[in-house]
Design an enzyme around this catalytic site. Structure first.
Site, short mmCIF file in Angstrom:
data_model
loop_
_atom_site.label_atom_id
_atom_site.label_comp_id
_atom_site.label_asym_id
_atom_site.label_seq_id
_atom_site.Cartn_x
_atom_site.Cartn_y
_atom_site.Cartn_z
N ASP A 1 0.81 -1.22 0.00
CA ASP A 1 0.00 0.00 0.00
C ASP A 1 0.85 1.27 0.00
OD1 ASP A 1 -2.06 -1.78 0.27
OD2 ASP A 1 -2.92 -0.87 2.07
N HIS B 1 3.79 -1.97 3.43
CA HIS B 1 3.71 -0.61 2.90
C HIS B 1 5.02 -0.19 2.24
CE1 HIS B 1 0.55 -0.70 5.99
NE2 HIS B 1 -0.08 0.18 5.23
ZN LIG Z 1 -2.58 3.24 3.24
#
Ligand SMILES: [Zn+2]
Length: 251
Positions: free
Chosen positions: A68, A214
């Protein structure tokens, strides 16, 4: 969604009726529906407002790696190299603003056979839950327009930090976007080194797990790319392959 709203309104009406005769009961009637709505808005695994896929169907050692918050000019190219090294495929849930700033990275992700998912245009963690239908539509459409211009058709969506919104289910349905959650996440901002993050995201590993990690500057520098590297190494050691499941397997 409507069930929850009607339930909350009914609770308020009953609370007003009950307040004169039984104050504790009235307080419970007033607040319990609110707590239930808050649970479905803020707890990522809750399915009451939007149904999100948390596992996919797998009959062998396969996981779905999702990354992400990119694309990021420093991290994404290095992550793509790592994925190639491990023969792994991943879905990048990108932020529209970042995609617009780095279109070449979006193309590089696609060219390498990975998938682009959508993660809102501005990643509004603090206000996503209470965004009006109009603001939500803007948050969805602005980034999707950026990606469409780049020739990317997006079919999957992940809300920021898994937070939902009362209008999200219908907004996603109109845009033919499927909501994707996760079964384990690295929680990189909560501390630990790359080994700790990898251990966290692989703690309850099983075929069909959806792993969330992430990229980008909010992460502590020692974790950037390295947490993904360590996770890929450990998956390889355990005999797992990173795949992108089709819609039938991830519904
Ligand atoms: Zn996010």
């Amino acid at each position: 969604m409507w069930f929850l709203i009607i339930f909350a309104l009914a609770g308020k009406v009953l609370a007003i009726c009950a307040v004169a005769v039984a104050a504790p009961t009235a307080a419970a009637l007033w607040f319990i529906p609110d707590a239930l709505i808050a649970y479905h808005l803020f707890v990522p695994r809750a399915q009451g407002l939007v149904r999100s896929c948390r596992y996919f169907k797998a009959d062998r050692r396969e996981v779905w790696l999702t990354i992400d918050d990119g694309p990021d000019p420093d991290d994404t190219p290095r992550i793509l190299e790592l994925l190639e090294l491990h023969g792994a495929k991943a879905t990048f849930f990108v932020i529209g603003k970042n995609a617009g700033a780095h279109p070449a990275l979006v193309r590089a992700i696609c060219d390498a056979g990975h998938e682009i998912g959508y993660h809102t245009h501005t990643h509004p963690v603090g206000s996503f839950w209470c965004a009006s239908p109009q603001r939500l539509a803007r948050e969805l459409d602005q980034g999707l327009a950026v990606l469409n211009k780049l020739g990317v058709t997006v079919r999957r969506f992940r809300s920021p930090v898994g937070i939902k919104n009362l209008w999200l289910a219908s907004a996603l349905s109109k845009r033919r976007l499927a909501s994707v959650g996760w079964s384990a996440r690295g929680l990189e901002l909560t501390g630990g080194d790359a080994d700790t993050v990898a251990a966290r995201v692989l703690r309850r590993l099983r075929p069909g797990s959806i792993l969330l990690l992430h990229e980008g500057p909010p992460l502590p520098a020692p974790l950037r790319v390295n947490a993904i590297r360590r996770t890929l190494e450990r998956l390889q050691e355990a005999g797992y392959q990173c795949v992108i499941p089709d819609e039938k397997r991830a519904s």
